[in-house]
Design an enzyme around this catalytic site. Structure first.
Site, PDB file in Angstrom:
ATOM      1  N   ASP A   1     -13.782 -35.892  30.031  1.00 24.38           N
ATOM      2  CA  ASP A   1     -14.970 -35.326  30.698  1.00 24.38           C
ATOM      3  C   ASP A   1     -15.814 -34.509  29.720  1.00 24.38           C
ATOM      4  O   ASP A   1     -16.965 -34.177  30.002  1.00 24.38           O
ATOM      5  CB  ASP A   1     -14.570 -34.461  31.911  1.00 24.38           C
ATOM      6  CG  ASP A   1     -13.796 -33.192  31.552  1.00 24.38           C
ATOM      7  OD1 ASP A   1     -13.314 -33.079  30.401  1.00 24.38           O
ATOM      8  OD2 ASP A   1     -13.661 -32.318  32.422  1.00 24.38           O
ATOM      9  N   GLU A   2     -15.230 -34.218  28.548  1.00 23.85           N
ATOM     10  CA  GLU A   2     -15.987 -33.431  27.564  1.00 23.85           C
ATOM     11  C   GLU A   2     -17.183 -34.204  27.026  1.00 23.85           C
ATOM     12  O   GLU A   2     -18.079 -33.603  26.429  1.00 23.85           O
ATOM     13  CB  GLU A   2     -15.070 -32.985  26.425  1.00 23.85           C
ATOM     14  CG  GLU A   2     -14.000 -32.014  26.886  1.00 23.85           C
ATOM     15  CD  GLU A   2     -13.473 -31.144  25.759  1.00 23.85           C
ATOM     16  OE1 GLU A   2     -14.170 -30.956  24.762  1.00 23.85           O
ATOM     17  OE2 GLU A   2     -12.341 -30.664  25.903  1.00 23.85           O
TER      18      GLU A   2
ATOM     19  N   TYR B   1     -14.880 -33.260  18.539  1.00 24.12           N
ATOM     20  CA  TYR B   1     -13.930 -34.068  19.326  1.00 24.12           C
ATOM     21  C   TYR B   1     -14.675 -34.885  20.374  1.00 24.12           C
ATOM     22  O   TYR B   1     -14.555 -36.113  20.435  1.00 24.12           O
ATOM     23  CB  TYR B   1     -12.890 -33.159  20.006  1.00 24.12           C
ATOM     24  CG  TYR B   1     -12.178 -33.809  21.171  1.00 24.12           C
ATOM     25  CD1 TYR B   1     -11.235 -34.809  20.964  1.00 24.12           C
ATOM     26  CD2 TYR B   1     -12.460 -33.437  22.498  1.00 24.12           C
ATOM     27  CE1 TYR B   1     -10.591 -35.429  22.043  1.00 24.12           C
ATOM     28  CE2 TYR B   1     -11.821 -34.037  23.566  1.00 24.12           C
ATOM     29  CZ  TYR B   1     -10.884 -35.041  23.337  1.00 24.12           C
ATOM     30  OH  TYR B   1     -10.273 -35.651  24.400  1.00 24.12           O
TER      31      TYR B   1
END
Ligand SMILES: NC(=O)c1ccc[n+]([C@@H]2O[C@H](COP(=O)([O-])OP(=O)(O)OC[C@H]3O[C@@H](n4cnc5c(N)ncnc54)[C@H](O)[C@@H]3O)[C@@H](O)[C@H]2O)c1
Length: 318
Positions: A127-128, A150
């Site tokens: 979800d990032e 990331y």
């Protein structure tokens, strides 16, 4: 679709090992091939419940090794890419290793699946990729806007993978998970870090003011969502997550409570990340319509997770 062979990368990691166990139970009679480099985050012993079965083959190797796939992907029906460098803090220190494993590695995995005629491909994402969400919830149509190396490496992998479904007409699924909790998670992540700090009578280090909000889904519920999705005929992007939100400080205080330790004496605030998203929030309506539902709950599960770390924390050599 009759599933005889499933290939999974990163199966010796935290989430990967739970997915392997769930697949093992749900696809009786199928064979599972696990490819994992066994980095600091992966351990073969996480697979101890299934690895002795003749249905399971474990191969130590790197997802970026193009040559490795030809033999491993022969007659594979479904391939799942779970392997990744997964810790945001590390991504600020060595961003290229994240792009290399998470983006280039995912691309090599994808091309190998296409070349070897794998019918269904699933990429585990995060979800990032949506970036910070101060209010409201993101559904799968929301524009992605990653804010750290990331999440950028995961978003780049998604873009590459999803672009191939047009030309190659593959069944490609992408799963965007929110934070996942459970046993076997590396102590670099919040929950095991809190637990192991208290086991060792040290203070829990909390980034910034501890007010960053996160949702936590159990590794079992996440693995069940993966199995449901690979069984369905659907393709596309699915959010998978919990609907209960906690600040980091709330998680640390809950864990202090279970250790019967006073939070004010056992938590210390440390320098924050260069950028730390205040909140992520996803809508899980799409996967709920397929029949998936969160069953576990972080607060109920914490005591048994603490017990696991009390017995096993030494395996992390920290
Ligand atoms: N942990 C979370 O809360 C969370 C949330 C959403 C999505 N995800 C995603 O789920 C996946 C698994 O996350 P995790 O927390 O279990 O990660 P992890 O770091 O615990 O495990 C990663 C696994 O991948 C393996 N690996 C790393 N690089 C490799 C390479 N080059 N070749 C082969 N294997 C390699 C490691 O050995 C390890 O077994 C990742 O794709 C991550 O982005 C994680």
């Amino acid at each position: 679709m009759k599933v005889k062979k499933i290939f999974i990368t990163g199966g010796a990691g935290f989430i990967g090992s739970h997915i392997c166990e769930e697949i093992f139970q749900s696809f009786e009679g199928s064979n599972i091939i696990i490819l994992d480099k066994l980095t600091y985050a992966g351990k073969k012993k996480y697979l101890k419940n299934i690895i002795k079965s003749p249905r399971v083959k474990f191969v130590k190797g790197d997802i970026r090794n193009y040559k490795i796939y030809k033999k491993l992907l022969k007659n594979v029906d479904i391939a799942i890419n779970v392997a990744a460098e997964s810790h945001v803090d590390n991504s600020f220190k060595s961003p290229l290793s994240f792009t290399s494993t998470n983006t280039l590695g995912a691309h090599i995995f994808l091309l190998s699946c296409i070349e070897n005629n794998v019918r269904r491909i699933l990429q585990v994402s995060s979800d990032e990729v949506y970036g910070e969400m101060i209010r409201g919830k993101c559904n799968e149509n929301q524009k992605i806007n990653p804010t750290n190396p990331y999440s950028a490496s995961k978003a780049a992998a998604e873009i590459i993978i999803n672009s191939h479904k047009y030309a190659y007409k593959k069944d490609i699924l992408t799963v965007r998970g929110n934070n996942v909790y459970g046993i076997r998670q590396h102590p670099e992540k919040l929950i095991p870090r809190c637990i192991i700090s208290l086991i060792k009578n040290k203070k829990i280090p909390i980034h910034g003011n501890g007010m960053n909000q996160r949702y936590y889904l159990s590794a079992h519920d996440f693995a069940k969502a993966i199995v449901l999705l690979i069984k369905k005929k659907d393709r596309g992007i699915y959010n998978v997550g919990s609907e209960t939100e906690y600040s980091n400080i709330k998680v640390a205080k809950e864990i202090c409570k279970l250790f019967k330790k006073e939070p004010s004496k056992n938590i210390k605030f440390v320098k924050d990340r260069p950028y730390n998203d205040k909140r992520y929030s996803i809508s899980v309506n799409k996967i709920k319509k397929l029949g998936w539902k969160q069953k576990d709950n972080l607060i109920n599960d914490l005591p048994q997770i603490i017990e696991w770390y009390k017995k096993n924390y030494k395996i992390f050599n920290i």
